[in-house]
Scaffold this motif. Structure first.
Motif, PDB file in Angstrom:
ATOM      1  N   GLY A 147      -3.873   1.862  -3.492  1.00 47.89           N
ATOM      2  CA  GLY A 147      -4.249   3.209  -3.046  1.00 47.89           C
ATOM      3  C   GLY A 147      -3.034   3.929  -2.495  1.00 47.89           C
ATOM      4  O   GLY A 147      -2.382   3.425  -1.585  1.00 47.89           O
ATOM      5  N   ALA A 177      -7.825   8.166  -0.296  1.00 46.69           N
ATOM      6  CA  ALA A 177      -7.282   6.882  -0.749  1.00 46.69           C
ATOM      7  C   ALA A 177      -8.190   5.730  -0.302  1.00 46.69           C
ATOM      8  O   ALA A 177      -8.436   4.791  -1.066  1.00 46.69           O
ATOM      9  N   THR A 193     -11.271   4.949  -2.418  1.00 50.05           N
ATOM     10  CA  THR A 193     -11.090   4.201  -3.675  1.00 50.05           C
ATOM     11  C   THR A 193     -11.187   2.700  -3.397  1.00 50.05           C
ATOM     12  O   THR A 193     -11.077   1.893  -4.292  1.00 50.05           O
ATOM     13  N   PRO A 223      -9.098   0.482  -1.797  1.00 54.09           N
ATOM     14  CA  PRO A 223      -7.918  -0.242  -2.255  1.00 54.09           C
ATOM     15  C   PRO A 223      -7.735  -1.576  -1.549  1.00 54.09           C
ATOM     16  O   PRO A 223      -8.230  -1.761  -0.436  1.00 54.09           O
ATOM     17  N   LEU A 249      -2.834  -0.219   0.765  1.00 51.92           N
ATOM     18  CA  LEU A 249      -2.683   1.217   0.944  1.00 51.92           C
ATOM     19  C   LEU A 249      -1.193   1.521   1.108  1.00 51.92           C
ATOM     20  O   LEU A 249      -0.497   0.822   1.845  1.00 51.92           O
TER      21      LEU A 249
END
Ligand code: ATP
Length: 229
Positions: A82, A145, A148, A150, A153
């Motif tokens: 991300g 971000a 999503t 992740p 990051l």
């Protein structure tokens, strides 16, 4: 310690101009790694190669045990990388709510959890992103971000150009994320703030990693030598 993201002898170029000569770094699961260096030394270029926005001219990038050196960019994001890019790119004409919904992928980070981290965004859901303050846009970029979901990051200059009080809010959010066990690669100019959150650091100089170690071991000599003005 399980290594999540690893760069090994990474080289990259913009056309004929080589920008990265040898980048080595490792981000472990649940750790915060600071990527340091003076202006123009190759930090953002390193991020671009990790995100597969720039082809590798040599070396290797691996993520979650997989060689991703040749993976297309959209696949890198799908694997769980991300990015909060430099310059907080939000979709300016879209509302906060729309910006957030285009990013969402199923997982632990849901809209309510993200709004808990950034309550100010919750009060501005119907507002176009371009009408947000700089700090709110940065919060939106981080929130997007996170949605999503992740595994790692990457924050590229997330506090740049923000007022001190807003910067403090972003650092508080980064510390909260660390507390939740997210692996973070962070680029920032404030060594003072980085020292409060980063476990380890890597210093880039003219496209090469010249120092790599525990943040606590980065003494004044290394700072003066590689980061001093
Ligand atoms: P800053 O803190 O100023 O953002 P940085 O460490 O992130 O610096 P990079 O942006 O990665 O540095 O730049 C590394 C080198 O690559 C510099 O010499 C820069 O001029 C060059 N460079 C960066 N982007 C491009 C580009 N799109 N085209 C050509 N050269 C570029």
């Amino acid at each position: 310690m399980t290594v999540l993201l690893e760069l090994d002898g990474v080289r990259a170029a913009y056309g004929p101009v080589q920008a990265l000569f040898s980048i080595d770094l490792a981000l472990a699961e649940g750790e915060v790694l600071a990527l340091l260096g003076r202006n123009g030394m190759g930090k953002t270029t390193t991020v671009r190669t990790i995100m597969r926005m720039l082809p590798l001219a040599g070396g290797r990038v691996s993520f979650a045990g997989q060689d991703i050196s040749r993976l297309p960019s959209h696949r890198a994001a799908q694997l769980g990388l991300g990015l909060v890019p430099e310059g907080r790119r939000c979709f300016a004409p879209l509302t906060v709510s729309e910006n957030l919904s285009v990013a969402a992928r199923p997982g632990e980070w849901t809209l309510p959890r993200v709004l808990e981290l950034f309550p100010r965004l919750g009060e501005r859901m119907g507002q176009p992103a371009r009408t947000l303050s700089g700090g709110e846009q940065q919060m939106l970029a981080i929130a997007r971000a996170l949605l999503t979901n992740p595994r790692a990051l990457i924050l590229d200059e997330a506090t740049e150009g923000l007022a001190p009080v807003v910067r403090a809010e972003i650092w508080a959010a980064i510390r909260a994320l660390k507390g939740k066990g997210i692996s973070i690669l962070v680029i920032d100019k404030s060594l003072k703030d980085l020292r409060t959150v980063a476990d380890r650091a890597a210093i880039v100089e003219r496209g090469r990693t010249v120092w790599h170690g525990a943040m606590a071991d980065m003494g004044e000599d290394a700072v003066a030598r590689h980061l001093g003005v």
